[in-house]
Design a protein around this motif. Structure first.
Motif, short mmCIF file in Angstrom:
data_model
loop_
_atom_site.label_atom_id
_atom_site.label_comp_id
_atom_site.label_asym_id
_atom_site.label_seq_id
_atom_site.Cartn_x
_atom_site.Cartn_y
_atom_site.Cartn_z
N THR A 1 8.34 -4.22 -0.04
CA THR A 1 8.66 -2.75 -0.25
C THR A 1 8.29 -2.03 1.18
OG1 THR A 1 6.50 -2.62 -1.16
CG2 THR A 1 8.29 -2.63 -2.59
N TYR B 1 12.78 -2.18 8.17
CA TYR B 1 13.87 -2.98 7.46
C TYR B 1 14.02 -4.48 8.30
CZ TYR B 1 14.88 0.64 4.13
OH TYR B 1 14.66 1.42 3.17
N ASN C 1 18.76 2.55 -7.51
CA ASN C 1 19.25 3.69 -7.54
C ASN C 1 18.27 4.73 -7.01
OD1 ASN C 1 22.04 3.09 -7.82
ND2 ASN C 1 21.60 2.54 -9.97
N SER C 2 18.03 5.84 -7.95
CA SER C 2 17.21 6.67 -7.48
C SER C 2 15.49 6.83 -8.15
CB SER C 2 17.63 8.29 -7.73
OG SER C 2 18.71 8.48 -7.12
N MET C 3 14.70 6.64 -7.33
CA MET C 3 13.41 6.65 -8.04
C MET C 3 13.19 8.12 -8.63
SD MET C 3 12.33 3.65 -7.48
CE MET C 3 14.00 3.10 -7.28
N ALA D 1 8.60 -0.01 4.43
CA ALA D 1 9.19 1.24 4.84
C ALA D 1 10.50 1.16 5.73
CB ALA D 1 8.15 2.09 5.82
N THR E 1 0.99 -1.22 -0.05
CA THR E 1 0.05 -0.05 0.01
C THR E 1 0.89 1.43 -0.14
OG1 THR E 1 -0.14 0.10 2.34
CG2 THR E 1 -1.85 -1.07 1.40
N LYS F 1 5.89 12.47 -1.32
CA LYS F 1 5.53 12.82 -0.04
C LYS F 1 6.60 13.66 0.82
CE LYS F 1 7.07 8.26 1.36
NZ LYS F 1 7.01 6.94 1.68
N TYR G 1 10.16 10.34 -7.53
CA TYR G 1 10.57 10.70 -6.16
C TYR G 1 11.83 11.92 -6.10
CZ TYR G 1 10.99 9.24 -1.18
OH TYR G 1 11.08 9.14 0.09
N PHE G 2 12.51 11.80 -6.90
CA PHE G 2 13.77 12.63 -6.79
C PHE G 2 13.80 14.04 -7.71
CE2 PHE G 2 15.67 9.23 -4.11
CZ PHE G 2 16.29 9.97 -3.18
N1 LIG Z 1 15.64 4.78 -4.39
C1 LIG Z 1 14.66 5.61 -4.02
O1 LIG Z 1 14.70 6.58 -4.61
C2 LIG Z 1 13.63 5.33 -3.26
C3 LIG Z 1 12.44 6.05 -3.41
C4 LIG Z 1 11.50 5.57 -2.50
C5 LIG Z 1 11.48 4.39 -1.77
N2 LIG Z 1 12.62 3.75 -1.99
C6 LIG Z 1 12.73 2.23 -1.11
O2 LIG Z 1 11.50 1.59 -1.35
C7 LIG Z 1 11.21 0.92 -0.20
C8 LIG Z 1 9.75 1.15 0.08
O3 LIG Z 1 9.76 2.53 0.53
P1 LIG Z 1 8.28 3.37 0.50
O4 LIG Z 1 8.87 4.98 0.27
O5 LIG Z 1 7.59 2.82 -0.52
O6 LIG Z 1 7.84 2.93 1.94
P2 LIG Z 1 6.21 3.54 2.54
O7 LIG Z 1 5.61 4.10 1.71
O8 LIG Z 1 6.83 4.56 3.53
O9 LIG Z 1 5.78 2.30 3.34
C9 LIG Z 1 5.67 1.19 2.74
C10 LIG Z 1 4.60 0.29 3.55
O10 LIG Z 1 5.29 -0.07 5.02
C11 LIG Z 1 4.24 -0.15 5.96
N3 LIG Z 1 4.53 0.73 6.87
C12 LIG Z 1 4.82 1.93 6.85
N4 LIG Z 1 5.19 2.45 8.00
C13 LIG Z 1 4.99 1.54 9.07
C14 LIG Z 1 5.18 1.30 10.56
N5 LIG Z 1 5.49 2.58 11.20
N6 LIG Z 1 4.71 0.26 10.90
C15 LIG Z 1 4.29 -0.82 10.31
N7 LIG Z 1 4.02 -0.78 9.02
C16 LIG Z 1 4.59 0.37 8.38
C17 LIG Z 1 2.80 0.51 5.06
O11 LIG Z 1 2.10 -1.09 4.74
P3 LIG Z 1 0.83 -1.35 5.46
O12 LIG Z 1 0.09 -0.23 6.14
O13 LIG Z 1 -0.12 -1.79 4.26
O14 LIG Z 1 1.11 -2.59 6.13
C18 LIG Z 1 3.31 0.95 4.15
O15 LIG Z 1 2.42 1.06 3.06
C19 LIG Z 1 12.27 1.07 0.69
O16 LIG Z 1 13.28 0.50 0.98
C20 LIG Z 1 12.74 2.54 0.48
O17 LIG Z 1 14.20 2.84 0.83
C21 LIG Z 1 13.80 4.02 -2.61
#
Ligand SMILES: NC(=O)c1ccc[n+]([C@@H]2O[C@H](COP(=O)([O-])OP(=O)(O)OC[C@H]3O[C@@H](n4cnc5c(N)ncnc54)[C@H](OP(=O)(O)O)[C@@H]3O)[C@@H](O)[C@H]2O)c1
Length: 302
Positions: free
Chosen positions: A85, A91, A155-157, A87, A11, A297, A160-161
C-alpha cells in the motif's frame, strides 16, 4: 490458513486497515517501514505511535529502505504473502520489490499498491493518467515476472471520499477493501486475477448520497455547480498537488469511470465472491461518519 504476510506502506492511510485485517484473520503480519527520523515531529510522531500500536497487536516491524536489495530478499524469504500500500510517488519503486521477489522466488501472492479504479479499463485527464500508467506498468512487470498475484480494484475508499458529493461512484469502506484483499491474498480463485470491489449497495449517485445525508443530519447542503470545463482547466493550470486530485475527482465523479464498464462473466466481484462477509453499505457509512467523522488527510475543495 495462517500465513506470513508482509505489508509495505503499512504505516500509511490504507496500510493500517490492511494490518488490522491481516491480524484479525490470524496471519503472522510483518510491516516493512523506512527507519524513523529521530528528533523530527508531525508525521514521524504519528508513525511512531502507529508502530507502537502495531507492536501491541503482534506485528513484526522490519526497518529498511526499498533500495536495500539484500534486506528485501532476506525478509521476503521469511514470508509467503506480500501486500503493498505504498504511496503514489512510490509506485515505480515497487519494481525493486518485484526484483527482490524474483530472487527470493518463494512468494505465493503479491498484491501491488492499487485499490482504486480498474486501471486497464479507465482513462483519465493527464495528471491522473500518469499515476494510472505507473500502476499499469507495475501490473505488466508482475505479469512478466511470473510472480503469483492479484490486482485489487477497490474503487473509491468511502471514508476518504465522503467529503466529496459528486457523481456515480462505488463507495467502499476501507475496512471492507482490506478484508477482501486479505481474503483474496490466500484464495486460489483470485490467483493472477483482478478482484473488483463493486458491491451493489455501494453504487450511488451524487443526489442519492446528498439526499440521504441531508435526511440523516437534518441539514441542507448549499449546492454550487462547477462546470466540467472549469475542472478540466484547473487540471491543466494548477500545480500537481491540486491538479492530480482534481483529475482524480473528474475521472471518478464527473466521468463516472468506475461504472463505465460492464463486469464480464470472468470478472471477479468481491462482494459476490465473499458473500458471507457483511460489508458496510454507503448508507451505513453515512451513519458512522455522522457519529464519528472520518479523519482524512485531503482537503475539501470549496
Ligand atoms: N481508491 C481510493 O479511494 C484510495 C484512497 C486512498 C489510497 N488509495 C490507494 O492506496 C494506496 C496507498 O495509499 P495511501 O494513501 O494509504 O498511502 P500513504 O498513506 O500516503 O503512504 C503509504 C506509505 O508509503 C510510505 N511513503 C509515503 N511517502 C513516502 C516517500 N516519499 N518515500 C518513501 N516512502 C513513503 C510510508 O511508509 P513508511 O514510512 O512506513 O515506509 C507511508 O506510510 C495507493 O495506491 C493509493 O492510490 C486509494
Amino acid at each position: 490458513m495462517r500465513k506470513k504476510v508482509l505489508i509495505f506502506g503499512a504505516t500509511g492511510y490504507l496500510g493500517k486497515y490492511m494490518v488490522e485485517a491481516s491480524i484479525a484473520m490470524g496471519h503472522l503480519t510483518y510491516a516493512y517501514t523506512r527507519p524513523l527520523k529521530l528528533g523530527s515531529a508531525g508525521d514521524e510522531d504519528r508513525k511512531f505511535k502507529t508502530l507502537q500500536d502495531f507492536k501491541a497487536m503482534g506485528v513484526t516491524i522490519v526497518e529498511g529502505e526499498l533500495d536495500d536489495h539484500e534486506k528485501l530478499v532476506g525478509i521476503l524469504r521469511q514470508v509467503e504473502i506480500v501486500i503493498s500500500t505504498l504511496a503514489a510517488p512510490l509506485y515505480l519503486d515497487q519494481l525493486k520489490i518485484i526484483s527482490a521477489m524474483k530472487e527470493s522466488s518463494n512468494i505465493e501472492r503479491f498484491i501491488p499498491s492499487e485499490f482504486g479504479n480498474e486501471v486497464d479499463r479507465v482513462t483519465a485527464l493527464p495528471p491522473f493518467q500518469a499515476l494510472l500508467n505507473n500502476k499499469k506498468r507495475i501490473r505488466r512487470a508482475i505479469e512478466a515476472s511470473g510472480i503469483p498475484h492479484t490486482f485489487v480494484s477497490g474503487n473509491s475508499m468511502a471514508a476518504y471520499f465522503i467529503h466529496y458529493f459528486f457523481f456515480h461512484v462505488v463507495w467502499n469502506y476501507e475496512e471492507d477493501v482490506a478484508n477482501y484483499t486479505i481474503r483474496a491474498a490466500t484464495d486460489p480463485r483470485t490467483l493472477n486475477k483482478i478482484l473488483i470491489c463493486r458491491p451493489l449497495k455501494n453504487i450511488a449517485s451524487q443526489l442519492d448520497v446528498i439526499s440521504s445525508w441531508e435526511k440523516k443530519s437534518g441539514l441542507t447542503l448549499n449546492k454550487v455547480h462547477i462546470p466540467e470545463e472549469v475542472v478540466i482547466k484547473q487540471t491543466q493550470t494548477l500545480p500537481g498537488e491540486i491538479s492530480i486530485p482534481m483529475a482524480v475527482l473528474h475521472n471518478i465523479f464527473i466521468k463516472g469511470e468506475q461504472m463505465n464498464y460492464e463486469l464480464k462473466e470472468d470478472d471477479i466481484e468481491a462482494s459476490t465472491l465473499y458473500s458471507d462477509y457483511n460489508y458496510t453499505s454507503i448508507d451505513n457509512l453515512l451513519d458512522i461518519s455522522l457519529v464519528n467523522p472520518p479523519q482524512v488527510k485531503i482537503a475539501t475543495f470549496v
